[in-house]
Design an enzyme around this catalytic site. Structure first.
Site, PDB file in Angstrom:
ATOM      1  CD  GLU A   1      -5.502  -5.020   0.138  1.00  0.00           C
ATOM      2  OE1 GLU A   1      -6.678  -5.342   0.325  1.00  0.00           O
ATOM      3  OE2 GLU A   1      -5.141  -3.856  -0.048  1.00  0.00           O
TER       4      GLU A   1
ATOM      5  CG  ASN B   1       4.079   7.766   7.373  1.00  0.00           C
ATOM      6  OD1 ASN B   1       4.569   8.162   6.326  1.00  0.00           O
ATOM      7  ND2 ASN B   1       3.318   6.703   7.446  1.00  0.00           N
TER       8      ASN B   1
ATOM      9  CD  GLN C   1      -2.985   1.184   2.145  1.00  0.00           C
ATOM     10  OE1 GLN C   1      -3.228   0.175   2.775  1.00  0.00           O
ATOM     11  NE2 GLN C   1      -3.775   2.223   2.175  1.00  0.00           N
TER      12      GLN C   1
ATOM     13  N   GLY D   1       3.145  -6.034   5.826  1.00  0.00           N
ATOM     14  CA  GLY D   1       3.539  -7.396   5.497  1.00  0.00           C
ATOM     15  C   GLY D   1       4.075  -7.506   4.081  1.00  0.00           C
ATOM     16  CB  THR D   2       2.701  -6.361   0.804  1.00  0.00           C
ATOM     17  OG1 THR D   2       1.459  -6.990   1.123  1.00  0.00           O
ATOM     18  CG2 THR D   2       3.030  -6.642  -0.639  1.00  0.00           C
TER      19      THR D   2
ATOM     20  CB  SER E   1       5.867   0.647   4.361  1.00  0.00           C
ATOM     21  OG  SER E   1       5.158  -0.573   4.324  1.00  0.00           O
TER      22      SER E   1
ATOM     23  CG  ASN F   1       1.725   9.179   0.000  1.00  0.00           C
ATOM     24  OD1 ASN F   1       2.552   8.923   0.876  1.00  0.00           O
ATOM     25  ND2 ASN F   1       0.659   8.426  -0.204  1.00  0.00           N
TER      26      ASN F   1
ATOM     27  CB  THR G   1       0.006   1.714  10.508  1.00  0.00           C
ATOM     28  OG1 THR G   1       1.251   1.151  10.084  1.00  0.00           O
ATOM     29  CG2 THR G   1      -0.025   3.175  10.141  1.00  0.00           C
TER      30      THR G   1
ATOM     31  CD  GLU H   1      27.761  11.258 -10.976  1.00  0.00           C
ATOM     32  OE1 GLU H   1      27.872  12.421 -10.586  1.00  0.00           O
ATOM     33  OE2 GLU H   1      27.439  10.964 -12.139  1.00  0.00           O
TER      34      GLU H   1
END
Length: 450
Positions: free
Chosen positions: A71, A206, A11, A144-145, A140, A228, A179, A254
């Site tokens: 997901e 964050n 995400q 998990g992903t 991140s 973002n 989170t 470089e």
């Protein structure tokens, strides 16, 4: 051509990707459907922006990017959003079930089902390149992903594209806000696995960016879009020299050459200036020396840590807009005379400068003001060890009680991987400590061991 392929994982990676590609399109005048009215040479890719966009025969510009999430919901927003026509449908890859904030699911059980498909898509993009420079990987540490799948992908990319650079843009778990409870586990596992596969990792947290939005842009309750877009500006500054012709251009390798003194010490701190709202910018001049000085204030960094407690090993200043070398040299000279900034004694000069004449672009209706010049500073400082120490401490508190470990073991991990990863990070902290010692002190300690 020196092409770069961007890979956006999970995400955080996908949403940062949205902000980045939105900004790239504005900077290059590419419409959401991929057409570029200003590009007269249709189908031939010899312009600088072709490092990031490939061109089809019909004159459509397609990002050299892959979005991956285990997901579908976040990537579905891209599939239905403003830029849905920009991406090739095959570039947006989603699985059916979530990694559920679990590194083991992202790395072992669910990740391994999708990784070959992802590598296949990346191979297709790589085949379109004449001289692939490397990969930019956005993810991140906490998810998990973002943690599990990224580390799996990095391992596989090292096998398939051994010598190509891999730069990471990683969202580091913020010190106060969190989170997920298991962020420290995921972060330490992913850092351990990717440490040898990543050439350079730019971390942003964050909370640091929340504070910058609140303080400099007067946004009371910043959303992820606000964060973002700010991260997008930073990524754009770092990659501007790859996408535009400039006076002092910098390419991917470089960065590494100038920022990474030892292979493991590859976590530069990012600072961007000026972050300023339109109302304020109207009344300020923002000279080169002002924005350069701003970069050395801890309040403007993207990771919470205090460089005044550490020493700088190397420093890269990337200017864009109306900037001439004379002003830059004056600004740097002024900073060197201030004794608040300490360099390690084995690296006395330590400044690399890039200048790009393309002024910064902002998203219309966004929070950032349109300014004439901006600077992005990448500095490798020993202070970032504070961030690792914080994370390690949280890991220890949970791991001492083996809290939540069964979720990982249940997905086929072994408990030994936790302790192995933790030892590796302890070694990383030690590495930072040793690098910060003066060369004479370091020699003394080396002598005692024998």
């Amino acid at each position: 051509m020196r092409e770069c392929i961007s890979v956006h994982v999970g995400q955080a990676g996908v949403q940062i990707g949205n902000a980045c590609w939105e900004l790239y399109c504005l900077e290059h005048g590419i419409q959401p459907d991929g057409q570029m009215p200003s590009d007269k040479t249709i189908g031939t890719g010899d312009d600088s922006f072709n490092t990031f966009f490939s061109e089809t025969g019909s004159g459509k510009h397609v990002p050299r990017a892959v979005y991956v999430d285990l997901e579908p919901t976040v990537v579905d927003e891209v599939r239905t959003g403003t830029y849905r026509q920009l991406f090739h449908p095959e570039q947006l890859i989603t699985g059916k079930e979530d990694a559920a904030n679990n590194y083991a699911r992202g790395h072992y059980t669910i990740g391994k089902e999708i990784v070959d498909l992802v590598l296949d898509r990346i191979r297709k993009l790589a085949d379109q390149c004449t001289g692939l420079q490397g990969f930019l990987i956005f993810h991140s540490f906490g998810g998990g992903t973002g943690s599990g799948f990224t580390s799996l992908l990095m391992e596989r990319l090292s096998v398939d594209y051994g010598k190509k650079s891999k730069l990471e843009f990683a969202v580091y778990p913020a010190p106060q806000v969190s989170t997920a409870v298991v962020e420290p586990y995921n972060s330490i596992l992913t850092t351990h696995t990717t440490l040898e596969h990543s050439d350079c990792a730019f971390m942003v947290d964050n909370e640091a960016i929340y504070d910058i939005c609140r303080r400099n842009l007067d946004i009371e309750r910043p959303t992820y879009t606000n964060l973002n877009r700010l991260i997008g500006q930073i990524v754009s500054s770092i990659t501007a020299s790859l996408r535009f012709d400039g006076a002092l251009n910098v390419d991917l390798t470089e960065f590494q050459t100038n920022l990474v003194p030892y292979p493991r010490i590859h976590f530069p701190l990012v600072t961007y200036a000026p972050v300023i709202s339109s109302e304020k910018a109207y009344h300020e001049q923002l000279t080169v020396s002002e924005i350069t000085n701003t970069c050395f204030e801890p309040a403007n960094q993207m990771v919470k840590c205090d460089p005044r407690h550490g020493k700088y090993m190397a420093c890269c200043l990337l200017y864009r807009g109306d900037v001439v070398p004379k002003d830059v040299n004056a600004a740097i000279a002024a900073i060197k005379t201030k004794r608040s900034i300490q360099f390690v004694d084995w690296c006395p000069t330590g400044f690399k400068v890039g200048i790009n004449y393309q002024p910064p672009t902002v998203v219309p209706g966004g929070d950032l003001a349109k300014v004439q010049r901006a600077v992005c500073m990448l500095s490798n400082t020993t202070a970032i060890a504070e961030a690792w120490a914080r994370l390690d401490h949280k890991f220890d508190l949970m791991y001492a009680k083996r809290a939540f470990v069964h979720w990982y073991v249940g997905e086929g991990m072994e408990e030994g991987e936790f302790s192995e990863a933790r030892e590796d990070l302890a070694a990383l902290e030690k590495d930072y400590e040793e690098v910060g010692l003066d060369s004479t002190e370091a020699d003394d300690t080396a002598g005692e061991e024998f």
